[in-house]
Design a protein around this motif. Structure first.
Motif, PDB file in Angstrom:
ATOM      1  N   PHE A 277       0.828  -1.212   0.000  1.00 10.65           N
ATOM      2  CA  PHE A 277       0.000   0.000   0.000  1.00 10.65           C
ATOM      3  C   PHE A 277       0.861   1.260   0.000  1.00 10.65           C
ATOM      4  CE2 PHE A 277      -1.623   3.401   2.726  1.00 10.65           C
ATOM      5  CZ  PHE A 277      -2.727   3.808   2.002  1.00 10.65           C
ATOM      6  N   GLU A 278       1.865   1.324   0.848  1.00  4.15           N
ATOM      7  CA  GLU A 278       2.725   2.504   0.931  1.00  4.15           C
ATOM      8  C   GLU A 278       3.439   2.762  -0.396  1.00  4.15           C
ATOM      9  OE1 GLU A 278       2.938   4.729   3.141  1.00  4.15           O
ATOM     10  OE2 GLU A 278       1.910   3.842   4.859  1.00  4.15           O
ATOM     11  N   ARG A 279       3.868   1.709  -1.045  1.00  2.07           N
ATOM     12  CA  ARG A 279       4.554   1.885  -2.334  1.00  2.07           C
ATOM     13  C   ARG A 279       3.597   2.465  -3.377  1.00  2.07           C
ATOM     14  NH1 ARG A 279       4.682  -0.948  -6.847  1.00  2.07           N
ATOM     15  NH2 ARG A 279       3.665  -2.785  -5.924  1.00  2.07           N
ATOM     16  N   LEU A 280       2.395   1.920  -3.442  1.00  2.00           N
ATOM     17  CA  LEU A 280       1.404   2.413  -4.400  1.00  2.00           C
ATOM     18  C   LEU A 280       0.995   3.849  -4.081  1.00  2.00           C
ATOM     19  CD1 LEU A 280      -0.864  -0.757  -4.614  1.00  2.00           C
ATOM     20  CD2 LEU A 280       0.863  -0.016  -6.266  1.00  2.00           C
ATOM     21  N   TRP A 281       0.825   4.144  -2.800  1.00  4.66           N
ATOM     22  CA  TRP A 281       0.441   5.492  -2.387  1.00  4.66           C
ATOM     23  C   TRP A 281       1.524   6.500  -2.776  1.00  4.66           C
ATOM     24  CZ3 TRP A 281      -3.222   8.619  -1.618  1.00  4.66           C
ATOM     25  CH2 TRP A 281      -3.070   9.768  -0.861  1.00  4.66           C
ATOM     26  N   THR A 282       2.776   6.132  -2.613  1.00  6.11           N
ATOM     27  CA  THR A 282       3.884   7.016  -2.996  1.00  6.11           C
ATOM     28  C   THR A 282       3.843   7.321  -4.487  1.00  6.11           C
ATOM     29  OG1 THR A 282       5.284   6.194  -1.205  1.00  6.11           O
ATOM     30  CG2 THR A 282       6.397   7.251  -3.064  1.00  6.11           C
ATOM     31  N   GLU A 283       3.563   6.315  -5.296  1.00  6.36           N
ATOM     32  CA  GLU A 283       3.472   6.528  -6.751  1.00  6.36           C
ATOM     33  C   GLU A 283       2.297   7.425  -7.092  1.00  6.36           C
ATOM     34  OE1 GLU A 283       5.535   5.664  -9.053  1.00  6.36           O
ATOM     35  OE2 GLU A 283       6.877   4.410  -7.886  1.00  6.36           O
ATOM     36  N   ALA A 284       1.178   7.252  -6.390  1.00  3.46           N
ATOM     37  CA  ALA A 284      -0.010   8.061  -6.674  1.00  3.46           C
ATOM     38  C   ALA A 284       0.232   9.527  -6.368  1.00  3.46           C
ATOM     39  CB  ALA A 284      -1.200   7.532  -5.872  1.00  3.46           C
ATOM     40  N   VAL A 285       0.738   9.836  -5.171  1.00  3.11           N
ATOM     41  CA  VAL A 285       0.902  11.237  -4.790  1.00  3.11           C
ATOM     42  C   VAL A 285       2.072  11.893  -5.528  1.00  3.11           C
ATOM     43  CG1 VAL A 285      -0.165  10.927  -2.538  1.00  3.11           C
ATOM     44  CG2 VAL A 285       2.293  10.643  -2.764  1.00  3.11           C
ATOM     45  N   ARG A 286       2.993  11.100  -6.031  1.00  3.13           N
ATOM     46  CA  ARG A 286       4.074  11.676  -6.842  1.00  3.13           C
ATOM     47  C   ARG A 286       3.518  12.266  -8.131  1.00  3.13           C
ATOM     48  NH1 ARG A 286       7.706   9.780 -10.671  1.00  3.13           N
ATOM     49  NH2 ARG A 286       6.990   7.636 -10.551  1.00  3.13           N
ATOM     50  N   ARG A 287       2.457  11.694  -8.621  1.00  8.55           N
ATOM     51  CA  ARG A 287       1.834  12.181  -9.852  1.00  8.55           C
ATOM     52  C   ARG A 287       0.819  13.292  -9.590  1.00  8.55           C
ATOM     53  NH1 ARG A 287       3.712   7.305 -10.318  1.00  8.55           N
ATOM     54  NH2 ARG A 287       4.422   6.551 -12.366  1.00  8.55           N
ATOM     55  N   ALA A 288       0.099  13.203  -8.515  1.00  9.03           N
ATOM     56  CA  ALA A 288      -0.929  14.208  -8.188  1.00  9.03           C
ATOM     57  C   ALA A 288      -1.105  14.233  -6.680  1.00  9.03           C
ATOM     58  CB  ALA A 288      -2.249  13.880  -8.887  1.00  9.03           C
ATOM     59  N   PRO A 289      -0.427  15.148  -5.986  1.00 13.06           N
ATOM     60  CA  PRO A 289      -0.417  15.129  -4.510  1.00 13.06           C
ATOM     61  C   PRO A 289      -1.786  15.243  -3.860  1.00 13.06           C
ATOM     62  CG  PRO A 289       1.307  16.573  -5.366  1.00 13.06           C
ATOM     63  CD  PRO A 289       0.453  16.188  -6.532  1.00 13.06           C
ATOM     64  N   HIS A 290      -2.752  15.844  -4.560  1.00 16.73           N
ATOM     65  CA  HIS A 290      -4.054  16.075  -3.933  1.00 16.73           C
ATOM     66  C   HIS A 290      -5.192  15.470  -4.754  1.00 16.73           C
ATOM     67  CE1 HIS A 290      -1.847  18.650  -1.267  1.00 16.73           C
ATOM     68  NE2 HIS A 290      -1.453  19.409  -2.271  1.00 16.73           N
ATOM     69  N   HIS A 291      -4.913  14.392  -5.440  1.00 11.00           N
ATOM     70  CA  HIS A 291      -5.953  13.750  -6.253  1.00 11.00           C
ATOM     71  C   HIS A 291      -7.001  13.112  -5.346  1.00 11.00           C
ATOM     72  CE1 HIS A 291      -7.722  10.519  -8.804  1.00 11.00           C
ATOM     73  NE2 HIS A 291      -7.697  11.494  -9.685  1.00 11.00           N
ATOM     74  N   TYR A 292      -8.237  13.517  -5.506  1.00 10.20           N
ATOM     75  CA  TYR A 292      -9.304  13.091  -4.600  1.00 10.20           C
ATOM     76  C   TYR A 292      -9.543  11.589  -4.668  1.00 10.20           C
ATOM     77  CZ  TYR A 292     -13.952  12.967  -2.400  1.00 10.20           C
ATOM     78  OH  TYR A 292     -15.031  12.687  -1.593  1.00 10.20           O
ATOM     79  N   GLY A 293      -9.617  11.039  -5.876  1.00 14.38           N
ATOM     80  CA  GLY A 293      -9.894   9.616  -6.002  1.00 14.38           C
ATOM     81  C   GLY A 293      -8.851   8.751  -5.323  1.00 14.38           C
ATOM     82  N   CYS A 294      -7.591   9.110  -5.462  1.00 13.00           N
ATOM     83  CA  CYS A 294      -6.527   8.352  -4.803  1.00 13.00           C
ATOM     84  C   CYS A 294      -6.639   8.466  -3.290  1.00 13.00           C
ATOM     85  CB  CYS A 294      -5.154   8.843  -5.272  1.00 13.00           C
ATOM     86  SG  CYS A 294      -4.746   8.376  -6.978  1.00 13.00           S
ATOM     87  N   HIS A 295      -6.990   9.649  -2.816  1.00 12.05           N
ATOM     88  CA  HIS A 295      -7.148   9.827  -1.370  1.00 12.05           C
ATOM     89  C   HIS A 295      -8.314   8.997  -0.838  1.00 12.05           C
ATOM     90  CE1 HIS A 295      -4.302  13.167  -1.678  1.00 12.05           C
ATOM     91  NE2 HIS A 295      -4.258  13.173  -0.366  1.00 12.05           N
ATOM     92  N   VAL A 296      -9.410   8.943  -1.580  1.00 10.79           N
ATOM     93  CA  VAL A 296     -10.551   8.137  -1.140  1.00 10.79           C
ATOM     94  C   VAL A 296     -10.166   6.659  -1.104  1.00 10.79           C
ATOM     95  CG1 VAL A 296     -12.869   7.345  -1.767  1.00 10.79           C
ATOM     96  CG2 VAL A 296     -12.298   9.777  -1.904  1.00 10.79           C
ATOM     97  N   ALA A 297      -9.435   6.203  -2.127  1.00 11.55           N
ATOM     98  CA  ALA A 297      -9.001   4.804  -2.155  1.00 11.55           C
ATOM     99  C   ALA A 297      -8.090   4.491  -0.979  1.00 11.55           C
ATOM    100  CB  ALA A 297      -8.301   4.504  -3.478  1.00 11.55           C
ATOM    101  N   ALA A 298      -7.180   5.415  -0.675  1.00 15.86           N
ATOM    102  CA  ALA A 298      -6.263   5.208   0.454  1.00 15.86           C
ATOM    103  C   ALA A 298      -7.014   5.221   1.780  1.00 15.86           C
ATOM    104  CB  ALA A 298      -5.179   6.280   0.446  1.00 15.86           C
TER     105      ALA A 298
END
Length: 353
Positions: free
Chosen positions: A161-182
């Motif tokens: 999870f931490e690895r995937l989360w790092t990749e997500a926020v590297r591309r868009a630090p405040h992307h809502y969908g990624c935050h909801v998934a996390a």
């Protein structure tokens, strides 16, 4: 005395409820999950078997790096492809390596996996599709939102999870969908706790822009607690703070704006559970005709009917609190002191720890 109070309450509802319909669309004007002005033509074309407008719409979001729009459109187009797939099959045949097609394909596969009794097994098979979508557009955070959903469904550990989360926020630090998934992964329902979920949501909202939908993340944590709460106790002040933050966010958008509609629907639900009737009515007026499946589908198989029923209930509760004659004392608002899950007074309870 109890009979007298019940009589007065009924009289207040009867006298005041009609005028509280001001600013609320009629029931037959309310729409469930209405597409916005850009998505609607693409769905109409897809219903006619044409994939071109959908492909053009997603290509524009990719070129403009409009990742929030892209995320919403991908979810809706994948959902449409599940029920009416002719247009999608034609798209696959015509442009098998289109990055936008690959993303819809991955979303469609993940959606099917989640609804299957063999969920974990089917989701594991979608991994290559998610990877293909991520590699087709390295800037795009949406495949990483899918990867986070995939990790939750396949019981991936926190290191993954931490690895995937790092990749997500590297591309868009405040992307809502990624935050909801996390947040969902970190919730007590899955692989975290109420404390962990609230801490993540509050920290993310603190770091986000004032107009970002990430500001609504704490109210999503509140929703999870109120609907799936366990033994731990989250203090009323923390739930109210989450709702207040979302109210401030909602006020930044125009009334009847479809973009924040889901946040406003969610906020309304939480306010109802907190017995904040007047605030809930204010949000319903801001929501206008835009009902959304979430959160109402969590409590009913008929989300539109549940939304309309909740709206009527809020109106009646507000009406019951309006004095019958000028100068009468308003009803005491006891909701702010009650445990919204059980109705017990929470004055002696401490926040979740």
């Amino acid at each position: 005395m109890a009979l007298l109070r019940a009589f007065i309450r009924t009289a207040r509802m009867t006298r005041n409820s009609a005028r509280l319909t001001a600013g609320l669309p009629a029931d037959d004007e309310v729409l469930l999950d209405a597409p916005d002005a850009r998505l609607a033509p693409a769905l109409v074309a897809a219903a006619q078997g044409e994939y071109g407008p959908a492909a053009k719409l997603l290509a524009a979001t990719r070129e403009d790096a409009a990742w929030e729009d892209r995320d919403r459109y991908v979810v809706r187009l994948a959902g449409f492809a599940r029920s009416r797939g002719e247009w999608f099959e034609r798209w696959c045949a015509a442009a098998a390596h289109d990055p936008d097609l690959l993303l819809v394909k991955a979303q469609l596969a993940v959606d099917r996996g989640w609804e299957s009794p063999a969920r974990a097994e089917l989701l594991r098979g979608t991994g290559p599709l998610i990877t293909a979508a991520a590699e087709a557009e390295p800037r795009d955070p949406v495949p990483w939102r899918l990867a986070l959903d995939h990790a939750r469904g396949t019981a991936a550990g926190h290191l993954v999870f931490e690895r995937l989360w790092t990749e997500a926020v590297r591309r868009a630090p405040h992307h809502y969908g990624c935050h909801v998934a996390a947040l969902t992964y970190l919730s007590a329902t899955w692989y975290g706790s109420h404390r962990e979920g609230f801490a993540f949501a509050e920290r993310a909202a603190q770091d986000a822009l004032d107009c970002s939908l990430v500001q609504a993340l704490p109210v999503r944590a509140a929703f999870t607690y109120l609907t799936e709460g366990g033994r731990s106790f989250v203090g009323r002040d923390r739930l109210d703070a989450a709702a207040d933050r979302a109210i401030t966010l909602s006020a930044r958008y125009a009334p009847a704006d479809p973009w924040p509609a889901e946040v406003r629907n969610l906020l309304t639900y939480v306010l109802i559970r907190l017995h904040r009737w007047e605030d809930a009515l204010a949000q319903l007026r801001l929501t206008g005709p835009y009902a959304t499946s979430f959160p109402w589908d969590h409590v009913s198989d008929d989300p539109l009917g549940q939304f309309l029923e909740a709206r009527d209930g809020v109106r009646l509760e507000v009406a019951a609190g309006i004095p019958l004659r000028a100068g009468a004392a308003p009803r005491e608002n006891t909701g702010a002191r009650n445990d919204p899950r059980s109705g017990r007074d929470d004055a002696d309870h401490s926040p979740d720890h």
